[in-house]
Design a protein around this motif. Structure first.
Motif, mmCIF file in Angstrom:
data_model
loop_
_atom_site.group_PDB
_atom_site.id
_atom_site.type_symbol
_atom_site.label_atom_id
_atom_site.label_comp_id
_atom_site.label_asym_id
_atom_site.label_seq_id
_atom_site.Cartn_x
_atom_site.Cartn_y
_atom_site.Cartn_z
ATOM 1 N N TYR A 40 0.911 -1.609 0.222
ATOM 2 C CA TYR A 40 -0.060 0.328 -0.417
ATOM 3 C C TYR A 40 1.183 0.851 0.132
ATOM 4 O O TYR A 40 0.789 1.746 -0.677
ATOM 5 N N ASP A 75 -2.081 -8.145 -10.836
ATOM 6 C CA ASP A 75 -1.619 -7.531 -11.751
ATOM 7 C C ASP A 75 -3.102 -6.658 -11.067
ATOM 8 O O ASP A 75 -2.179 -4.869 -10.652
ATOM 9 N N GLU A 76 -4.219 -7.617 -11.041
ATOM 10 C CA GLU A 76 -4.777 -6.413 -10.687
ATOM 11 C C GLU A 76 -5.090 -5.224 -8.789
ATOM 12 O O GLU A 76 -5.065 -4.736 -8.764
ATOM 13 N N LYS A 77 -5.191 -6.968 -8.170
ATOM 14 C CA LYS A 77 -4.211 -6.355 -6.734
ATOM 15 C C LYS A 77 -3.185 -5.192 -6.870
ATOM 16 O O LYS A 77 -3.002 -4.862 -5.683
ATOM 17 N N ASP A 78 -1.711 -5.584 -6.977
ATOM 18 C CA ASP A 78 -1.149 -4.313 -7.292
ATOM 19 C C ASP A 78 -1.058 -3.331 -7.398
ATOM 20 O O ASP A 78 -0.286 -2.258 -7.160
ATOM 21 N N LYS A 79 -2.385 -2.777 -7.923
ATOM 22 C CA LYS A 79 -3.015 -1.251 -8.418
ATOM 23 C C LYS A 79 -3.016 -0.694 -6.575
ATOM 24 O O LYS A 79 -2.672 0.365 -6.635
ATOM 25 N N ILE A 80 -2.936 -1.264 -6.491
ATOM 26 C CA ILE A 80 -3.308 -1.639 -4.082
ATOM 27 C C ILE A 80 -2.254 -1.381 -4.101
ATOM 28 O O ILE A 80 -1.834 -0.628 -3.420
ATOM 29 N N LYS A 82 0.671 -1.722 -4.527
ATOM 30 C CA LYS A 82 1.891 -1.457 -4.749
ATOM 31 C C LYS A 82 3.102 -1.880 -4.077
ATOM 32 O O LYS A 82 4.228 -1.955 -3.991
ATOM 33 N N LYS A 84 4.531 -4.718 -6.510
ATOM 34 C CA LYS A 84 5.662 -5.005 -7.911
ATOM 35 C C LYS A 84 6.714 -4.066 -7.945
ATOM 36 O O LYS A 84 8.290 -4.260 -8.151
#
Length: 94
Positions: A40, A75-80, A82, A84
């Protein structure tokens, strides 16, 4: 023995600093951290190192498991999450 048990700072440095200041002001014998220093927000490495400097017992949460490749970073969860962009920087610490 007096224990401080905490978890889920998720890179939130102001939150962590407040909590750790409270802990430092008490007669705590051992800190136990139940995982998820990362994710996050971006101060996960700072939090992890601060815990290690205090000889805390630091358990691996699901966010740490994602950082070291034990769980996938979707990928979708990593938008939140963070995670990577933190991955290459923190692999060597966990």
């Amino acid at each position: 023995m007096r224990l401080a048990i905490l978890s889920d700072a998720h890179g939130n440095k102001p939150f962590f600093e407040k909590i750790i200041a409270d802990i430092d002001g008490e007669m705590i014998d051992k800190i136990i951290y139940l995982g998820d220093a990362f994710g996050y927000m971006t101060a996960g490495e700072y939090i992890y190192k601060a815990l290690k400097l205090r000889n805390a017992i630091v358990l691996k949460g699901n966010h740490e498991a994602m950082l070291v490749g034990e769980l996938p970073i979707e990928d979708e969860k990593d938008k939140i999450y963070k995670l990577k962009k933190q991955k290459d920087e923190v692999d060597r610490y966990i």
